[in-house]
Design a protein around this motif. Structure first.
Motif, PDB file in Angstrom:
ATOM      1  N   UNK A 134       0.852  -1.187   0.000  1.00  0.00           N
ATOM      2  CA  UNK A 134       0.000   0.000   0.000  1.00  0.00           C
ATOM      3  C   UNK A 134       0.887   1.235   0.000  1.00  0.00           C
ATOM      4  N   UNK A 135       0.330   2.347  -0.459  1.00  0.00           N
ATOM      5  CA  UNK A 135       1.095   3.587  -0.379  1.00  0.00           C
ATOM      6  C   UNK A 135       0.962   4.180   1.020  1.00  0.00           C
ATOM      7  N   UNK A 136       1.554   5.345   1.215  1.00  0.00           N
ATOM      8  CA  UNK A 136       1.587   5.938   2.562  1.00  0.00           C
ATOM      9  C   UNK A 136       0.206   6.325   3.067  1.00  0.00           C
ATOM     10  N   UNK A 137      -0.775   6.440   2.163  1.00  0.00           N
ATOM     11  CA  UNK A 137      -2.140   6.799   2.554  1.00  0.00           C
ATOM     12  C   UNK A 137      -3.062   5.587   2.630  1.00  0.00           C
ATOM     13  N   UNK A 138      -2.487   4.386   2.448  1.00  0.00           N
ATOM     14  CA  UNK A 138      -3.273   3.163   2.596  1.00  0.00           C
ATOM     15  C   UNK A 138      -3.933   2.668   1.333  1.00  0.00           C
ATOM     16  N   UNK A 139      -3.606   3.258   0.174  1.00  0.00           N
ATOM     17  CA  UNK A 139      -4.199   2.795  -1.086  1.00  0.00           C
ATOM     18  C   UNK A 139      -3.480   1.520  -1.544  1.00  0.00           C
ATOM     19  N   UNK A 140      -4.261   0.542  -1.981  1.00  0.00           N
ATOM     20  CA  UNK A 140      -3.685  -0.716  -2.456  1.00  0.00           C
ATOM     21  C   UNK A 140      -2.967  -0.479  -3.779  1.00  0.00           C
ATOM     22  N   UNK A 141      -1.689  -0.821  -3.833  1.00  0.00           N
ATOM     23  CA  UNK A 141      -0.874  -0.544  -5.016  1.00  0.00           C
ATOM     24  C   UNK A 141      -1.009  -1.622  -6.079  1.00  0.00           C
ATOM     25  N   UNK A 142      -1.028  -2.854  -5.664  1.00  0.00           N
ATOM     26  CA  UNK A 142      -1.082  -3.967  -6.610  1.00  0.00           C
ATOM     27  C   UNK A 142      -1.564  -5.203  -5.853  1.00  0.00           C
ATOM     28  N   UNK A 143      -1.968  -6.214  -6.616  1.00  0.00           N
ATOM     29  CA  UNK A 143      -2.426  -7.442  -5.963  1.00  0.00           C
ATOM     30  C   UNK A 143      -2.335  -8.590  -6.953  1.00  0.00           C
ATOM     31  N   UNK A 144      -1.915  -9.767  -6.447  1.00  0.00           N
ATOM     32  CA  UNK A 144      -1.733 -10.925  -7.324  1.00  0.00           C
ATOM     33  C   UNK A 144      -2.395 -12.162  -6.743  1.00  0.00           C
ATOM     34  N   UNK A 145      -2.591 -13.136  -7.603  1.00  0.00           N
ATOM     35  CA  UNK A 145      -3.147 -14.421  -7.179  1.00  0.00           C
ATOM     36  C   UNK A 145      -2.231 -15.101  -6.173  1.00  0.00           C
ATOM     37  N   UNK A 146      -0.921 -15.002  -6.373  1.00  0.00           N
ATOM     38  CA  UNK A 146       0.028 -15.630  -5.451  1.00  0.00           C
ATOM     39  C   UNK A 146      -0.133 -15.074  -4.034  1.00  0.00           C
ATOM     40  N   UNK A 147      -0.381 -13.765  -3.919  1.00  0.00           N
ATOM     41  CA  UNK A 147      -0.581 -13.172  -2.595  1.00  0.00           C
ATOM     42  C   UNK A 147      -1.828 -13.730  -1.931  1.00  0.00           C
TER      43      UNK A 147
END
Length: 328
Positions: free
Chosen positions: A79-92
């Protein structure tokens, strides 16, 4: 950045006897309201402590594991410093599965037992459920990428203090009850540009692991309940509501919540409160509500069947005096 969404200075809850028990306040969940709509008598028995002591944890295993994996993965995601989700993957999303699954099947929660499917070994049944979870998580990944990436969010949104609403009381006075608000994911779709810590506009999303569209359609009013609770909590309604159901097509199942929907739900809520205060206890007219009822062992309509036919099926009668049947 963590959000602290809470109702400011809520009024004290009203206390009345509920089915002669109390006086006590009402905290109403969607599941309890749904029970009421199906069968008033079920709610009466729950108040009297006659709910089945143990629950079959198998029925909720897939949903529980999927939800916990999503929550764990989102907590750890970049996440960035303001809590926005930056990226996401199936592996995660898959990473927590093995540990979460093993904990779930080896550590049954209090008052739950695992009753595996008849005709299958426990191992075979578990494998079938696990494969379903894997399939669900894989199909959940693009939903998260579409709906959360780039936004701030709260997984497993449960406010510390449940929202309080006022309803007309038995004598016309205002009575206050609380609504149990627990949503799988709340997403800040629009930020308050003039105030980085402002509320902004939100969407509420509930995750469902079923593959049955009919069940999903019956569950849509749950989103209206959450809409009302969120308005009581924050002063504004969510701008987006949807069920996330990865195993059906389309997987995102939105509902446009209208004022008519809200009036219907408020009527249900008022009916529930007035009913439990007055001791209303009507039986269901639909026998399908009885098969999985958590109070059926204490229900006189089931424990005192009229007769059994040649197939061993117990005949019982419901509130409309039409015959019904339950397998016994």
């Amino acid at each position: 950045m963590e959000f602290n969404i809470d109702q400011r200075n809520p009024p004290e809850l009203t206390e009345y006897p509920c089915y002669g028990i109390g006086p006590k306040p009402i905290t109403l969940s969607w599941s309890r309201l749904s029970d009421w709509v199906k069968c008033n008598y079920r709610v009466k028995l729950i108040y009297e402590g006659k709910k089945t002591k143990t629950t079959n944890a198998r029925n909720f295993l897939a949903g529980k594991v999927t939800d916990l994996c999503m929550r764990s993965a989102l907590d750890k995601a970049d996440k960035d410093s303001e809590g926005r989700l930056l990226r996401f993957s199936k592996d995660e999303l898959m990473a927590p599965l093995e540990e979460t699954w093993n904990k779930a099947i080896n550590n049954a929660e209090k008052n739950t037992v695992f009753k595996w499917t008849d005709g299958m070994t426990p191992e075979a049944d578990q494998k079938r459920i696990l494969n379903s979870v894997i399939d669900t998580l894989g199909k959940l990944t693009p939903i998260i990428q579409q709906k959360i990436v780039g936004h701030r969010f709260i997984p497993e949104f449960r406010p510390k203090n449940m929202p309080v609403i006022g309803i007309p009381g038995p004598s016309g006075e205002t009575c206050y009850i609380s609504l149990f608000l627990a949503v799988d994911c709340a997403v800040q779709l629009e930020e308050d540009q003039g105030n980085p810590e402002g509320l902004g506009k939100w969407g509420l999303y509930d995750l469902k692991t079923t593959s049955t569209v009919e069940y999903l359609n019956k569950t849509l009013p749950q989103l209206v309940f959450y809409d009302i609770a969120f308005k009581a909590l924050t002063g504004q309604n969510p701008v987006d509501h949807a069920l996330w159901a990865p195993l059906v097509n389309p997987a995102i199942r939105p509902i446009t919540v209208t004022d008519e929907h809200r009036r219907m739900l408020m009527n249900w809520i008022i009916s529930y409160c007035h009913g439990v205060w007055a001791g209303q206890a009507n039986f269901t007219n639909d026998e399908t509500n009885c098969y999985t009822c958590p109070t059926k062992k204490a229900c006189p309509k089931i424990t005192n069947p009229i007769s059994k036919d040649e197939q061993g099926i117990s005949r019982v009668y419901f509130g409309d005096n039409s015959g019904g049947m339950l397998h016994g």
